[in-house]
Motif scaffolding. Sequence first.
Motif, PDB file in Angstrom:
ATOM      1  N   THR A  36     -56.689  95.231   4.189  1.00 25.89           N
ATOM      2  CA  THR A  36     -56.098  94.337   3.201  1.00 25.89           C
ATOM      3  C   THR A  36     -55.126  95.137   2.351  1.00 25.89           C
ATOM      4  O   THR A  36     -55.413  96.282   1.985  1.00 25.89           O
ATOM      5  N   ILE A  47     -53.328  95.098  -1.308  1.00 28.01           N
ATOM      6  CA  ILE A  47     -53.298  94.495  -2.640  1.00 28.01           C
ATOM      7  C   ILE A  47     -51.905  94.727  -3.211  1.00 28.01           C
ATOM      8  O   ILE A  47     -51.513  95.866  -3.491  1.00 28.01           O
ATOM      9  N   LEU A  90     -52.541  89.176  -1.950  1.00 28.98           N
ATOM     10  CA  LEU A  90     -53.054  90.006  -0.867  1.00 28.98           C
ATOM     11  C   LEU A  90     -52.332  89.697   0.428  1.00 28.98           C
ATOM     12  O   LEU A  90     -51.784  88.597   0.598  1.00 28.98           O
ATOM     13  N   ALA A  99     -56.793  98.461   1.057  1.00 32.47           N
ATOM     14  CA  ALA A  99     -58.194  98.125   0.766  1.00 32.47           C
ATOM     15  C   ALA A  99     -58.858  97.644   2.057  1.00 32.47           C
ATOM     16  O   ALA A  99     -58.182  97.371   3.053  1.00 32.47           O
ATOM     17  N   ALA A 154     -60.778  95.277   4.883  1.00 29.04           N
ATOM     18  CA  ALA A 154     -60.660  93.893   5.345  1.00 29.04           C
ATOM     19  C   ALA A 154     -61.914  93.550   6.139  1.00 29.04           C
ATOM     20  O   ALA A 154     -62.278  94.294   7.054  1.00 29.04           O
ATOM     21  N   TYR A 197     -61.734  91.728   2.315  1.00 28.13           N
ATOM     22  CA  TYR A 197     -61.661  92.378   1.015  1.00 28.13           C
ATOM     23  C   TYR A 197     -63.003  92.372   0.292  1.00 28.13           C
ATOM     24  O   TYR A 197     -63.414  93.359  -0.300  1.00 28.13           O
TER      25      TYR A 197
END
Length: 462
Positions: free
Chosen positions: A341, A343, A404, A447, A449, A451
């Motif tokens: 992910t 951000i 996102l 980040a 996945a 999230y």
Amino acid sequence: MTETLAQALSRVGDPVQLLRNVDYPAFTFPVHPEFSNWRSESRSWNETVALMDQSHHMTQLFLTGEDVVEVLSGIAVNTFSNFRPGVAKQLISVDHDGHVIGDGILFHLNHATAQGERIVLIGHHVLIDWVRFHAERAAADGRDIAYRLEGNSNMREGDPTFYRYELQGPRAHDVLEKLLGGPVPEVRFFHIADFGFRLPDGGTTTVQGLRHGMAGQPGFEFFGPYAEGETVRQALLEAGAEFGIVRIGSKAYSVTPLESGWVPTPFPAIFSDDPLFAAYREWLPLARAGSIGGSLNGPVDDFLLTPYDLGLGRSVNFDHDFIGKEALQRIAESPARRKVTLIWNAADVASVVESQLTPGAPAKYLEWPKARYGFYQFDDVHQDGRRVGVSTDAGYVAYDQLYLSLASVDVDVPEGAQVELLWGEEPNSSKGNVEAHAQVRIRATVAPAPYHDYARTTYRDL
């Protein structure tokens, strides 16, 4: 005469330029956009319980014949050793080099449809078209396989075969206990069970439920004959009233993949020189080929992703022969990318919005809650001046108050790393939904996945 993908390619030459500039219709969910407001609706599956209507936006392919599993097994990375009534699987097809063509959910129903069908494939048309192509070729070779295609409610006249409702959220089991008059039975992930729902009029009805969810939260996908759908929906709403049930419109529903971590439309690997794919392009109408949106603008190979790049490696099984098996066996030893992910930096997102309100060329308009403006969204991701991946589906998750996107990045890019996403096209494509704009850079943090920790860990184990 309908133009085929092959004919369009002979006219344009390059598949990327063809699909960057094709005026493909916007993908819409034929469901009410908002019942309250999409911000509150999209918080509900994390806070109370959400009811999502999936009856109208998906394509369905009903399959019959003794050779269905044999044909599917030859074009799917999945094992069929455990495929039986009451089981579903995320069916995935790849090309000879192991790149994804598409994915969808394959159901082996507990109860046949009125037409006698027990196997149905559901999802976007991309994989379904590939399966149809092989089914027709197999039938022409004398194998026992046939299909019935049912488009979504934008493409079809009359009612669908099934109603489909997703019930998800921390209070989903409370709603079910009330409907069942007792505890919710244990059902394994991607298994189908029968549920006896108590109806508002005092009667009961049998509903099939798949232990699965679009937003990575507790719950089920319930389905049954469409004529019974309104009765079942009212039963769900009445049972859920005391638990804060929220009806979900199409705007909020569109962001569920960002939380579940599912990339809805990977670019299909259908452009190789192999004779099989040449024949497929002759068969496939251009109108079903989709469109590309985003900053990535290079050779077609830059758009191709493997199951491992998309976090689908758990579905790959080498217990059978299938197209792409040898390639995936090599790739599995050392995958090059992984799903993450991104951000998006809040200040950079705000600057995109601000550019619409100040003199000068604006950035590409950023839709809320969903930013995808091509059927296949592909934006370049860079780190320290080098390309390290691609960003795909993007949008705003109201529960976290974050913008996102789901991305596939090189395996050496760690969580917490800072990257840059190129937003907008250079040069601007000629798609009707692309206005004159300037390409901008948006900082982003890598980040996991999915999230949310629950969707990433606990969800599949319940």
